[in-house]
Scaffold this motif. Structure first.
Motif, PDB file in Angstrom:
ATOM      1  N   LEU A 114     -21.492 -41.603 -22.453  1.00  0.00           N
ATOM      2  CA  LEU A 114     -22.881 -41.522 -22.650  1.00  0.00           C
ATOM      3  C   LEU A 114     -23.632 -41.116 -21.433  1.00  0.00           C
ATOM      4  O   LEU A 114     -23.125 -41.275 -20.205  1.00  0.00           O
ATOM      5  CB  LEU A 114     -23.340 -43.188 -23.110  1.00  0.00           C
ATOM      6  CG  LEU A 114     -22.757 -43.937 -24.175  1.00  0.00           C
ATOM      7  CD1 LEU A 114     -23.134 -45.158 -24.084  1.00  0.00           C
ATOM      8  CD2 LEU A 114     -23.196 -43.130 -25.369  1.00  0.00           C
ATOM      9  N   THR A 115     -24.850 -40.758 -21.550  1.00  0.00           N
ATOM     10  CA  THR A 115     -25.618 -40.762 -20.290  1.00  0.00           C
ATOM     11  C   THR A 115     -26.347 -42.166 -20.225  1.00  0.00           C
ATOM     12  O   THR A 115     -27.358 -42.196 -21.007  1.00  0.00           O
ATOM     13  CB  THR A 115     -26.524 -39.391 -20.569  1.00  0.00           C
ATOM     14  OG1 THR A 115     -25.828 -38.575 -21.020  1.00  0.00           O
ATOM     15  CG2 THR A 115     -27.492 -39.180 -19.225  1.00  0.00           C
ATOM     16  N   LEU A 116     -26.007 -42.845 -19.314  1.00  0.00           N
ATOM     17  CA  LEU A 116     -26.640 -43.943 -19.028  1.00  0.00           C
ATOM     18  C   LEU A 116     -28.121 -43.823 -18.247  1.00  0.00           C
ATOM     19  O   LEU A 116     -27.999 -42.998 -17.576  1.00  0.00           O
ATOM     20  CB  LEU A 116     -25.721 -44.752 -18.197  1.00  0.00           C
ATOM     21  CG  LEU A 116     -24.551 -45.208 -18.817  1.00  0.00           C
ATOM     22  CD1 LEU A 116     -23.273 -46.069 -17.916  1.00  0.00           C
ATOM     23  CD2 LEU A 116     -24.731 -46.466 -20.009  1.00  0.00           C
ATOM     24  N   PRO A 117     -28.969 -44.784 -18.720  1.00  0.00           N
ATOM     25  CA  PRO A 117     -30.193 -44.656 -17.782  1.00  0.00           C
ATOM     26  C   PRO A 117     -29.784 -44.842 -16.276  1.00  0.00           C
ATOM     27  O   PRO A 117     -28.930 -45.453 -15.870  1.00  0.00           O
ATOM     28  CB  PRO A 117     -30.819 -45.866 -18.243  1.00  0.00           C
ATOM     29  CG  PRO A 117     -30.009 -46.252 -19.505  1.00  0.00           C
ATOM     30  CD  PRO A 117     -28.748 -45.842 -19.429  1.00  0.00           C
ATOM     31  N   GLU A 118     -30.883 -44.018 -15.539  1.00  0.00           N
ATOM     32  CA  GLU A 118     -30.619 -43.871 -14.207  1.00  0.00           C
ATOM     33  C   GLU A 118     -30.116 -45.390 -13.407  1.00  0.00           C
ATOM     34  O   GLU A 118     -29.268 -45.430 -12.598  1.00  0.00           O
ATOM     35  CB  GLU A 118     -32.030 -43.468 -13.440  1.00  0.00           C
ATOM     36  CG  GLU A 118     -32.022 -43.183 -12.135  1.00  0.00           C
ATOM     37  CD  GLU A 118     -31.126 -42.063 -11.497  1.00  0.00           C
ATOM     38  OE1 GLU A 118     -30.789 -41.840 -10.576  1.00  0.00           O
ATOM     39  OE2 GLU A 118     -31.089 -41.239 -12.501  1.00  0.00           O
ATOM     40  N   CYS A 119     -31.044 -46.599 -13.667  1.00  0.00           N
ATOM     41  CA  CYS A 119     -30.861 -47.497 -12.980  1.00  0.00           C
ATOM     42  C   CYS A 119     -29.881 -48.722 -13.678  1.00  0.00           C
ATOM     43  O   CYS A 119     -29.910 -50.004 -13.393  1.00  0.00           O
ATOM     44  CB  CYS A 119     -32.204 -48.157 -13.039  1.00  0.00           C
ATOM     45  SG  CYS A 119     -32.972 -48.504 -14.609  1.00  0.00           S
ATOM     46  N   PHE A 120     -29.244 -48.005 -14.870  1.00  0.00           N
ATOM     47  CA  PHE A 120     -28.688 -48.980 -15.460  1.00  0.00           C
ATOM     48  C   PHE A 120     -27.515 -49.970 -14.921  1.00  0.00           C
ATOM     49  O   PHE A 120     -26.650 -49.582 -14.042  1.00  0.00           O
ATOM     50  CB  PHE A 120     -27.804 -48.369 -16.804  1.00  0.00           C
ATOM     51  CG  PHE A 120     -26.961 -49.159 -17.651  1.00  0.00           C
ATOM     52  CD1 PHE A 120     -27.707 -49.602 -18.860  1.00  0.00           C
ATOM     53  CD2 PHE A 120     -25.670 -49.194 -17.457  1.00  0.00           C
ATOM     54  CE1 PHE A 120     -26.970 -50.426 -19.584  1.00  0.00           C
ATOM     55  CE2 PHE A 120     -24.953 -50.186 -18.521  1.00  0.00           C
ATOM     56  CZ  PHE A 120     -25.565 -50.790 -19.502  1.00  0.00           C
ATOM     57  N   ARG A 121     -27.617 -51.403 -15.113  1.00  0.00           N
ATOM     58  CA  ARG A 121     -26.620 -52.330 -14.647  1.00  0.00           C
ATOM     59  C   ARG A 121     -26.274 -53.274 -15.759  1.00  0.00           C
ATOM     60  O   ARG A 121     -27.142 -53.496 -16.621  1.00  0.00           O
ATOM     61  CB  ARG A 121     -27.052 -52.777 -13.461  1.00  0.00           C
ATOM     62  CG  ARG A 121     -27.377 -52.319 -12.288  1.00  0.00           C
ATOM     63  CD  ARG A 121     -27.964 -52.909 -11.166  1.00  0.00           C
ATOM     64  NE  ARG A 121     -28.175 -52.245  -9.939  1.00  0.00           N
ATOM     65  CZ  ARG A 121     -27.320 -51.915  -8.922  1.00  0.00           C
ATOM     66  NH1 ARG A 121     -25.916 -52.154  -9.157  1.00  0.00           N
ATOM     67  NH2 ARG A 121     -27.871 -51.108  -7.727  1.00  0.00           N
ATOM     68  N   VAL A 122     -24.858 -53.720 -15.549  1.00  0.00           N
ATOM     69  CA  VAL A 122     -24.682 -54.805 -16.492  1.00  0.00           C
ATOM     70  C   VAL A 122     -24.655 -56.010 -15.463  1.00  0.00           C
ATOM     71  O   VAL A 122     -24.016 -56.176 -14.416  1.00  0.00           O
ATOM     72  CB  VAL A 122     -23.248 -54.850 -17.007  1.00  0.00           C
ATOM     73  CG1 VAL A 122     -22.963 -55.789 -17.753  1.00  0.00           C
ATOM     74  CG2 VAL A 122     -23.339 -53.474 -18.005  1.00  0.00           C
ATOM     75  N   HIS A 123     -25.433 -57.062 -15.892  1.00  0.00           N
ATOM     76  CA  HIS A 123     -25.274 -58.325 -14.959  1.00  0.00           C
ATOM     77  C   HIS A 123     -24.367 -59.378 -15.501  1.00  0.00           C
ATOM     78  O   HIS A 123     -24.051 -59.678 -16.776  1.00  0.00           O
ATOM     79  CB  HIS A 123     -26.796 -58.959 -15.193  1.00  0.00           C
ATOM     80  CG  HIS A 123     -27.905 -58.116 -15.066  1.00  0.00           C
ATOM     81  ND1 HIS A 123     -28.852 -58.430 -14.357  1.00  0.00           N
ATOM     82  CD2 HIS A 123     -28.075 -56.660 -15.385  1.00  0.00           C
ATOM     83  CE1 HIS A 123     -29.808 -57.397 -14.120  1.00  0.00           C
ATOM     84  NE2 HIS A 123     -29.340 -56.437 -14.771  1.00  0.00           N
ATOM     85  N   VAL A 124     -23.558 -59.789 -14.625  1.00  0.00           N
ATOM     86  CA  VAL A 124     -22.329 -60.382 -14.814  1.00  0.00           C
ATOM     87  C   VAL A 124     -22.558 -61.886 -14.163  1.00  0.00           C
ATOM     88  O   VAL A 124     -22.835 -62.029 -12.935  1.00  0.00           O
ATOM     89  CB  VAL A 124     -20.976 -60.010 -14.390  1.00  0.00           C
ATOM     90  CG1 VAL A 124     -19.727 -60.888 -14.934  1.00  0.00           C
ATOM     91  CG2 VAL A 124     -20.992 -58.677 -14.806  1.00  0.00           C
TER      92      VAL A 124
END
Ligand code: C2E
Ligand code: MG
Ligand code: MG
Ligand code: MG
Length: 292
Positions: free
Chosen positions: A109-119
């Motif tokens: 996919l083209t992920l959003p610029e600032c995309f982060r997964v919070h763990v």
């Protein structure tokens, strides 16, 4: 004498307690098996940037697909994991699952610029020697950097932080994984630690968000907490947003991010993928023309 009992009291181990203890031991051994046979699963809850109304990330939340009892929430087994000494293993399983998932999303996919997964990271994981190294190896295996991750830690960890924790936090920063303070405003907050803490965001706990529309006082309180977070140089994420009015109010108070049932419940990875690809809209979209 049982833990937590007053001085001089003799704890009597009743049959009911025997049963509870036996069930706990059983739960721990089932969980050990679950870890070995991939019964755990990472769900994802979108985190929305309130300034653009777009998905800025997701929180990964562990679930257990129990063969007899169905889908279990963390409240049903995290304590047992802690008690059974399985927290580090569980955390590593989650990190492996999440980093693998993010690797696939980043390729497909083209992920959003600032995309982060919070763990979510438990204190025991940060106190365990090589969390940063473990994460770095997984990231390298997927060919991605730390830019897609952030780790949520609780205030409780910060007041007892020692050498190993500090080293881990420093090493995580070096590989580009920021920290975030979870459940901000519920715990052991000593305001002074905010000045020295290398965290990028703070998450305002649901207990604070939930009263937002009910009382003026509560709104002022949240506003002051947001000021505090911003003064400390962090961004703010509000948890537990269930209504549009809360989202609107938080936006007007300059809270950058929000997550909650108003936008979406935690969902399986495939559904999160649909949010990211645009195949599925957040629930809030149906409720608000700005989402059109
Ligand atoms: P948390 O990190 O504060 O996560 C937010 C919790 O609030 C999640 O519960 C989420 O489902 C719930 N939530 C989100 N939006 C709303 C809303 O609008 N209304 C309401 N009522 N609830 C909402 P969940 O998934 O049951 O997780 C509970 C806690 O378990 C988490 O709290 C976190 O402390 C812990 N946890 C979850 N996954 C992990 C994990 O992989 N590792 C560790 N160490 N802890 C985890
Ligand atoms: Mg969390
Ligand atoms: Mg939280
Ligand atoms: Mg919370």
């Amino acid at each position: 004498q049982a833990k937590g009992e007053g001085k001089g009291r003799v704890a009597i181990f009743t049959p009911v307690m025997h049963r509870a203890a036996r069930e706990r031991v059983q739960l721990i051994s089932e969980l050990r098996r679950a870890l070995a046979t991939d019964q755990l699963e990472a769900f994802y809850q979108p985190i929305v940037d309130l300034r653009t109304d777009s998905v800025a990330g997701a929180e990964a939340l562990v679930r257990w697909r129990h063969p007899e009892r169905g889908l279990l929430p963390p409240a049903a087994f995290l304590e047992a994991a802690e008690e059974g000494g399985l927290m580090v293993e569980l955390g590593r399983w989650m990190l492996g699952s999440v980093i693998g998932q993010v690797g696939r999303w980043s390729r497909e996919l083209t992920l959003p610029e600032c995309f982060r997964v919070h763990v979510n990271i438990s204190p025991s994981e940060l106190r365990h020697g090589d969390l940063a190294e473990f994460a770095a190896d997984l990231l390298q295996g997927e060919g991605i950097t730390g830019r897609y991750l952030t780790l949520e830690i609780t205030e409780a960890l910060l007041v007892t932080r020692g050498d190993v924790v500090d080293r881990n936090m420093e090493a995580l920063r070096e590989i580009g994984i920021p920290l975030e303070i979870d459940d901000f405003g519920t715990g052991y907050s000593s305001i002074s630690y905010l000045q020295s803490l290398p965290a990028e965001n703070a998450k305002i706990d649901q207990s604070l968000t939930s009263g937002l529309l009910l009382e003026d006082r509560q709104r002022q309180f949240v506003s002051a907490i947001l000021d505090l977070i911003h003064t400390a140089g962090m961004g703010a994420v509000a948890e537990g947003v269930e209504e549009r009015g809360q989202a609107d109010l938080l936006r007007s108070l300059n809270c950058e991010y929000a997550q909650g049932y108003y936008f979406s419940r935690p969902v399986p990875a495939e559904t999160m993928r649909d949010y990211l690809s645009g195949a599925r809209q957040l629930a809030a979209a149906a409720d608000d023309t700005r989402w059109a």
